[in-house]
Scaffold this active site. Structure first.
Site, short mmCIF file in Angstrom:
data_model
loop_
_atom_site.label_atom_id
_atom_site.label_comp_id
_atom_site.label_asym_id
_atom_site.label_seq_id
_atom_site.Cartn_x
_atom_site.Cartn_y
_atom_site.Cartn_z
N ASP A 194 0.86 -1.18 0.00
CA ASP A 194 0.00 0.00 0.00
C ASP A 194 0.90 1.23 0.00
O ASP A 194 1.48 1.60 1.03
CB ASP A 194 -0.92 0.00 1.22
CG ASP A 194 -2.02 -1.06 1.13
OD1 ASP A 194 -1.82 -2.07 0.44
OD2 ASP A 194 -3.08 -0.88 1.78
N LYS A 206 -6.54 3.35 -3.50
CA LYS A 206 -6.94 3.40 -2.09
C LYS A 206 -7.14 4.85 -1.68
O LYS A 206 -6.35 5.72 -2.03
CB LYS A 206 -5.87 2.74 -1.23
CG LYS A 206 -6.11 2.76 0.27
CD LYS A 206 -5.00 2.01 1.00
CE LYS A 206 -5.08 2.17 2.51
NZ LYS A 206 -4.02 1.43 3.23
N LYS A 259 -10.08 0.51 -2.72
CA LYS A 259 -10.05 0.29 -1.27
C LYS A 259 -10.44 1.56 -0.54
O LYS A 259 -9.82 2.61 -0.73
CB LYS A 259 -8.66 -0.17 -0.82
CG LYS A 259 -8.53 -0.38 0.69
CD LYS A 259 -7.17 -0.94 1.06
CE LYS A 259 -6.97 -1.00 2.57
NZ LYS A 259 -5.64 -1.56 2.94
#
Length: 257
Positions: free
Chosen positions: A103, A167, A199
């Site tokens: 991430d 994300k 996400k």
């Protein structure tokens, strides 16, 4: 399906989509042991855990080499302003320790100052050291970008440079996941024609919250689009999910990261 789903169905589905997260500044090895245990419930398992890089090797030893619970870790986190070479080395080490997913915080401050190439350089460099099947999630920090056009542009750049997921947030700033940002990001994914996931992280606390994000994704894409390979929630607790699955009263203060 999402519109008519019961709370229990949403809870079971949200469990399978969750990146159960501990990115607290005082995280300990004991907390990682608990997180790994919590990720595997009698109702099913979470999609992943999301942890600091120094704990990846420990989590891999606990979960084993072929665990259905993936190990996500963070890079360039949370500030987004580390040097590319530093982030690349951070990523290499994490993958070597057993991380399945990275991430990555984009250099969002540089982007806000007009430096689009900083984002392209960061994502493409990290993408090159993430061999399949390692997933790369680009954290846009949408609550800091704020502007719809900036969020749209960052989304398209991340997709173009090879991100597997978009994300929303680090969970470390004042404004994190919002439905408005999710709408923009999910639309950009649809426009790209590529298989890119989404996400939502930070602020997703309840089954009601989960339902709204799932309905949005189903509307923009299709009812069967959300699945662990295309949709995740980042959250630091299972309290609301488990209370629904076990027919208990929701716990006040169910956490998000």
């Amino acid at each position: 399906m999402m519109l008519e789903a019961t709370n229990r169905q949403i809870a079971a589905f949200a469990l399978s989509l969750m990146d159960l997260t501990d990115l607290t500044d005082d995280c300990t090895p004991e907390a990682i042991e608990r997180l790994c245990a919590c990720a595997r419930t009698r109702h099913g398992h979470t999609a992943a855990i999301c942890i600091w890089p120094p704990f990846v090797a420990q989590a891999r030893a606990i979960l084993g080499p072929n665990s259905p619970v993936k190990i996500a870790t963070v890079a360039n986190f949370p500030s987004g302003d580390l040097a590319v070479d530093t982030v690349v080395e951070e990523t290499r080490r994490a993958i070597g320790d057993g991380a399945d997913e990275i991430d990555l915080v984009i250099p969002y401050r540089a982007f806000m100052a007009g430096d689009e190439q900083a984002v392209r350089r960061m994502i493409s460099a990290v993408r090159r050291v993430c061999p399949a099947p390692v997933l790369l999630k680009a954290i846009l920090e949408t609550g800091e970008l704020r502007d719809r056009d900036l969020i749209r542009s960052a989304s398209h750049i991340a997709i173009q440079e090879g991100a597997d997921f978009l994300k929303t947030s680090t969970g470390k700033v004042a404004v994190n996941a919002t439905l408005e940002a999710a709408d923009i990001m999910l639309t950009c994914i649809r426009e790209s024609g590529r298989k890119v996931g989404f996400k939502a992280a930070g602020g997703v606390r309840t089954i009601g919250d989960a339902r709204m994000y799932l309905n949005l994704a189903a509307t923009i894409h299709s009812p069967d689009w959300p699945m662990p390979s295309t949709f995740r929630f980042g959250a630091s607790g299972l309290l609301d999910i488990l209370s629904v699955l076990e027919d208990r009263e929701p716990v006040a203060g169910a956490t998000a990261y």
